[in-house]
Design a protein around this motif. Structure first.
Motif, PDB file in Angstrom:
ATOM      1  N   ARG A   1      -1.236   6.380   8.724  1.00 47.08           N
ATOM      2  CA  ARG A   1      -2.653   6.172   8.373  1.00 47.08           C
ATOM      3  C   ARG A   1      -2.826   4.881   7.577  1.00 47.08           C
ATOM      4  NH1 ARG A   1      -2.526  11.783   7.448  1.00 47.08           N
ATOM      5  NH2 ARG A   1      -2.298  11.455   5.195  1.00 47.08           N
ATOM      6  N   ILE A   2      -1.931   4.661   6.639  1.00 51.01           N
ATOM      7  CA  ILE A   2      -1.995   3.443   5.818  1.00 51.01           C
ATOM      8  C   ILE A   2      -1.745   2.212   6.680  1.00 51.01           C
ATOM      9  CG2 ILE A   2      -0.819   2.175   3.966  1.00 51.01           C
ATOM     10  CD1 ILE A   2      -0.437   4.963   2.607  1.00 51.01           C
TER      11      ILE A   2
ATOM     12  N   LYS B   1       0.829  -1.210   0.000  1.00 53.63           N
ATOM     13  CA  LYS B   1       0.000   0.000   0.000  1.00 53.63           C
ATOM     14  C   LYS B   1       0.865   1.263   0.000  1.00 53.63           C
ATOM     15  CE  LYS B   1      -4.029  -2.003   0.150  1.00 53.63           C
ATOM     16  NZ  LYS B   1      -4.942  -1.947  -0.984  1.00 53.63           N
ATOM     17  N   LEU B   2       1.959   1.249   0.738  1.00 56.37           N
ATOM     18  CA  LEU B   2       2.862   2.399   0.751  1.00 56.37           C
ATOM     19  C   LEU B   2       3.472   2.619  -0.631  1.00 56.37           C
ATOM     20  CD1 LEU B   2       4.712   1.840   4.147  1.00 56.37           C
ATOM     21  CD2 LEU B   2       3.015   3.606   3.636  1.00 56.37           C
TER      22      LEU B   2
ATOM     23  N   VAL C   1       1.388   4.551  -3.151  1.00 52.11           N
ATOM     24  CA  VAL C   1       1.313   6.021  -3.024  1.00 52.11           C
ATOM     25  C   VAL C   1       2.700   6.668  -3.114  1.00 52.11           C
ATOM     26  CG1 VAL C   1      -0.843   5.974  -1.729  1.00 52.11           C
ATOM     27  CG2 VAL C   1       1.327   5.992  -0.489  1.00 52.11           C
TER      28      VAL C   1
ATOM     29  N   ASP D   1       9.194  12.896   6.993  1.00 48.20           N
ATOM     30  CA  ASP D   1       8.194  13.681   6.264  1.00 48.20           C
ATOM     31  C   ASP D   1       7.073  12.836   5.659  1.00 48.20           C
ATOM     32  OD1 ASP D   1      10.160  12.702   4.441  1.00 48.20           O
ATOM     33  OD2 ASP D   1       9.549  14.185   2.957  1.00 48.20           O
ATOM     34  N   GLU D   2       7.229  11.518   5.652  1.00 44.77           N
ATOM     35  CA  GLU D   2       6.194  10.609   5.145  1.00 44.77           C
ATOM     36  C   GLU D   2       5.411   9.934   6.274  1.00 44.77           C
ATOM     37  OE1 GLU D   2       8.452   9.066   1.133  1.00 44.77           O
ATOM     38  OE2 GLU D   2       8.902   8.066   3.015  1.00 44.77           O
ATOM     39  N   LYS D   3       5.781  10.240   7.501  1.00 52.69           N
ATOM     40  CA  LYS D   3       5.265   9.526   8.664  1.00 52.69           C
ATOM     41  C   LYS D   3       3.738   9.557   8.772  1.00 52.69           C
ATOM     42  CE  LYS D   3       5.350   9.520  13.692  1.00 52.69           C
ATOM     43  NZ  LYS D   3       5.859  10.202  14.887  1.00 52.69           N
ATOM     44  N   GLU D   4       3.121  10.728   8.696  1.00 53.62           N
ATOM     45  CA  GLU D   4       1.680  10.826   8.906  1.00 53.62           C
ATOM     46  C   GLU D   4       0.896   9.982   7.909  1.00 53.62           C
ATOM     47  OE1 GLU D   4      -0.145  14.608   9.626  1.00 53.62           O
ATOM     48  OE2 GLU D   4       1.723  15.398  10.452  1.00 53.62           O
ATOM     49  N   GLN D   5       1.205  10.117   6.627  1.00 51.36           N
ATOM     50  CA  GLN D   5       0.497   9.348   5.612  1.00 51.36           C
ATOM     51  C   GLN D   5       0.765   7.849   5.785  1.00 51.36           C
ATOM     52  OE1 GLN D   5       1.608  10.214   1.558  1.00 51.36           O
ATOM     53  NE2 GLN D   5      -0.225   9.251   0.736  1.00 51.36           N
ATOM     54  N   ALA D   6       1.996   7.504   6.069  1.00 55.61           N
ATOM     55  CA  ALA D   6       2.363   6.095   6.243  1.00 55.61           C
ATOM     56  C   ALA D   6       1.668   5.483   7.456  1.00 55.61           C
ATOM     57  CB  ALA D   6       3.878   5.953   6.369  1.00 55.61           C
TER      58      ALA D   6
ATOM     59  N   ILE E   1       5.562   5.811  -1.437  1.00 52.13           N
ATOM     60  CA  ILE E   1       6.403   5.747  -0.240  1.00 52.13           C
ATOM     61  C   ILE E   1       7.137   4.408  -0.258  1.00 52.13           C
ATOM     62  CG2 ILE E   1       6.454   5.683   2.286  1.00 52.13           C
ATOM     63  CD1 ILE E   1       3.899   7.391   2.255  1.00 52.13           C
TER      64      ILE E   1
END
Length: 74
Positions: free
Chosen positions: A66-67, A22-23, A26, A59-64, A28
């Motif tokens: 959530r996934i 999934k990462l 997007v 900088d990718e932590k929040e989106q990652a 990541i």
């Protein structure tokens, strides 16, 4: 691994692979830490529980996160 990398998941191999997929969808690219593989390659007895850790850039932590939470909840 870089000091700006943060752990977003630690657990079973199957879930970690789903999160990684999934990462990647997007854009990541996580760093995968597999202690059992590292131990085996170094010639030590390997932990066979199959646990993996996934790390991403800060900088990718929040989106990652959530996934990872969405996949873990499935």
């Amino acid at each position: 691994m870089n000091t700006n990398d943060v752990k977003i998941y630690s657990g079973n191999r199957f879930t970690a692979q789903l999160i990684e997929e999934k990462l990647n969808e997007v854009g990541i690219v996580p760093i995968i830490k597999d202690e059992s593989k590292s131990a085996r390659l170094a010639g030590f007895a390997a932990n066979m529980d199959g646990a993996l850790e996934l790390y991403v850039r800060e900088d990718e932590k929040e989106q990652a996160m959530r996934i990872a939470k969405a996949v873990s909840a499935e």
